[in-house]
Design a protein around this motif. Sequence first.
Motif, PDB file in Angstrom:
ATOM      1  N   UNK A  66       0.866  -1.174   0.000  1.00 51.29           N
ATOM      2  CA  UNK A  66       0.000   0.000   0.000  1.00 51.29           C
ATOM      3  C   UNK A  66       0.902   1.223   0.000  1.00 51.29           C
ATOM      4  N   UNK A  67       0.585   2.166  -0.867  1.00 45.28           N
ATOM      5  CA  UNK A  67       1.364   3.395  -0.983  1.00 45.28           C
ATOM      6  C   UNK A  67       0.481   4.561  -0.572  1.00 45.28           C
ATOM      7  N   UNK A  68       0.748   5.130   0.620  1.00 42.92           N
ATOM      8  CA  UNK A  68      -0.035   6.276   1.096  1.00 42.92           C
ATOM      9  C   UNK A  68       0.431   7.524   0.355  1.00 42.92           C
ATOM     10  N   UNK A  69      -0.511   8.226  -0.226  1.00 43.77           N
ATOM     11  CA  UNK A  69      -0.231   9.347  -1.118  1.00 43.77           C
ATOM     12  C   UNK A  69      -0.239  10.690  -0.392  1.00 43.77           C
ATOM     13  N   UNK A  70       0.409  11.683  -1.002  1.00 44.55           N
ATOM     14  CA  UNK A  70       0.328  13.045  -0.459  1.00 44.55           C
ATOM     15  C   UNK A  70      -1.037  13.647  -0.777  1.00 44.55           C
ATOM     16  N   UNK A  71      -1.276  14.837  -0.284  1.00 48.09           N
ATOM     17  CA  UNK A  71      -2.550  15.525  -0.518  1.00 48.09           C
ATOM     18  C   UNK A  71      -2.643  16.153  -1.897  1.00 48.09           C
ATOM     19  N   UNK A  72      -1.638  16.004  -2.707  1.00 48.30           N
ATOM     20  CA  UNK A  72      -1.598  16.542  -4.072  1.00 48.30           C
ATOM     21  C   UNK A  72      -0.173  16.476  -4.560  1.00 48.30           C
ATOM     22  N   UNK A  73       0.033  16.782  -5.850  1.00 45.39           N
ATOM     23  CA  UNK A  73       1.405  16.766  -6.335  1.00 45.39           C
ATOM     24  C   UNK A  73       2.126  18.030  -5.866  1.00 45.39           C
ATOM     25  N   UNK A  74       3.378  18.171  -6.223  1.00 43.10           N
ATOM     26  CA  UNK A  74       4.184  19.306  -5.736  1.00 43.10           C
ATOM     27  C   UNK A  74       3.650  20.659  -6.188  1.00 43.10           C
ATOM     28  N   UNK A  75       2.870  20.675  -7.279  1.00 43.82           N
ATOM     29  CA  UNK A  75       2.278  21.920  -7.763  1.00 43.82           C
ATOM     30  C   UNK A  75       0.883  22.156  -7.185  1.00 43.82           C
ATOM     31  N   UNK A  76       0.429  21.259  -6.311  1.00 42.45           N
ATOM     32  CA  UNK A  76      -0.883  21.407  -5.700  1.00 42.45           C
ATOM     33  C   UNK A  76      -2.028  20.845  -6.528  1.00 42.45           C
ATOM     34  N   UNK A  77      -1.700  20.118  -7.598  1.00 38.85           N
ATOM     35  CA  UNK A  77      -2.727  19.523  -8.453  1.00 38.85           C
ATOM     36  C   UNK A  77      -3.208  18.193  -7.886  1.00 38.85           C
ATOM     37  N   UNK A  78      -4.407  17.811  -8.282  1.00 42.54           N
ATOM     38  CA  UNK A  78      -4.953  16.521  -7.866  1.00 42.54           C
ATOM     39  C   UNK A  78      -4.106  15.395  -8.459  1.00 42.54           C
ATOM     40  N   UNK A  79      -3.950  14.333  -7.700  1.00 44.56           N
ATOM     41  CA  UNK A  79      -3.167  13.187  -8.154  1.00 44.56           C
ATOM     42  C   UNK A  79      -3.967  12.346  -9.143  1.00 44.56           C
ATOM     43  N   UNK A  80      -5.211  12.033  -8.813  1.00 46.33           N
ATOM     44  CA  UNK A  80      -6.047  11.200  -9.674  1.00 46.33           C
ATOM     45  C   UNK A  80      -6.771  12.147 -10.615  1.00 46.33           C
ATOM     46  N   UNK A  81      -6.164  12.395 -11.762  1.00 49.78           N
ATOM     47  CA  UNK A  81      -6.615  13.426 -12.684  1.00 49.78           C
ATOM     48  C   UNK A  81      -8.037  13.181 -13.191  1.00 49.78           C
ATOM     49  N   UNK A  82      -8.372  11.926 -13.539  1.00 50.75           N
ATOM     50  CA  UNK A  82      -9.706  11.642 -14.086  1.00 50.75           C
ATOM     51  C   UNK A  82     -10.822  12.048 -13.131  1.00 50.75           C
ATOM     52  N   UNK A  83     -10.587  11.898 -11.830  1.00 48.21           N
ATOM     53  CA  UNK A  83     -11.616  12.252 -10.851  1.00 48.21           C
ATOM     54  C   UNK A  83     -11.321  13.590 -10.171  1.00 48.21           C
ATOM     55  N   UNK A  84     -10.171  14.193 -10.518  1.00 49.02           N
ATOM     56  CA  UNK A  84      -9.737  15.453  -9.928  1.00 49.02           C
ATOM     57  C   UNK A  84      -9.738  15.391  -8.399  1.00 49.02           C
ATOM     58  N   UNK A  85      -9.155  14.305  -7.880  1.00 52.63           N
ATOM     59  CA  UNK A  85      -9.140  14.082  -6.435  1.00 52.63           C
ATOM     60  C   UNK A  85      -7.768  13.595  -5.967  1.00 52.63           C
ATOM     61  N   UNK A  86      -7.661  13.485  -4.673  1.00 55.10           N
ATOM     62  CA  UNK A  86      -6.467  12.947  -4.034  1.00 55.10           C
ATOM     63  C   UNK A  86      -6.860  11.773  -3.145  1.00 55.10           C
ATOM     64  N   UNK A  87      -6.889  10.569  -3.702  1.00 56.97           N
ATOM     65  CA  UNK A  87      -7.212   9.400  -2.884  1.00 56.97           C
ATOM     66  C   UNK A  87      -6.141   9.187  -1.817  1.00 56.97           C
ATOM     67  N   UNK A  88      -6.454   8.337  -0.861  1.00 57.03           N
ATOM     68  CA  UNK A  88      -5.511   8.097   0.231  1.00 57.03           C
ATOM     69  C   UNK A  88      -4.335   7.231  -0.172  1.00 57.03           C
ATOM     70  N   UNK A  89      -4.562   6.279  -1.095  1.00 55.87           N
ATOM     71  CA  UNK A  89      -3.505   5.311  -1.362  1.00 55.87           C
ATOM     72  C   UNK A  89      -3.661   4.657  -2.731  1.00 55.87           C
TER      73      UNK A  89
END
Length: 192
Positions: A66-89
Amino acid sequence: MLYISKETIIAKYTDKSRYKPEYIYDDVYVDEERIVLSKKNKLEKEIFDRELKAAKCFSKYFNCEVFLLPEGDKQGNAIYIEKNTNPDAITLGIFIDFKQTKGTNTSITRQFERGIGQADAVLLSFKHKVKISNIEKWINGKLKAMKHNHDGFVVIIENFENKYRVYEIKEGKLSFEKNFPLIARRLSSSGN
């Protein structure tokens, strides 16, 4: 903005070389930005501790990383682009969100709906004993009331004894499944 595929994003955050040894807990890898956020205040620390505990139990039970993710990328963008969200892992090639619920109809359906909006799967954890039949009824009722089709979405229920039940939404309702890793691999290879 440049489009980055889901596969590229998952490959980036599951690259083990990006994780410091002190932020690896058995098969749970924690992004450094997540650690920084957990030190911001008491609330963030509580959230982090709860999600780390959930990730550890989940990883051990399903024998997966399991890879716990940050709250966004370094530029503050959503990680999961298709859903424009930041999942937990990320686990087994899919995005997952961890939700803790009080075990009431309202709490369960609210957390379930939030999870659908954030990831490919949701882990609903319960502190108290709740009948599985009630959980199924409440989630199926919520699915029936929703406008969009969520077939293929995975719902994992963790009871107060850290035991799990896995469901995939099929034909607009929960379908009990026995093998989460197999479902996750299928979803990750289909590009969902």
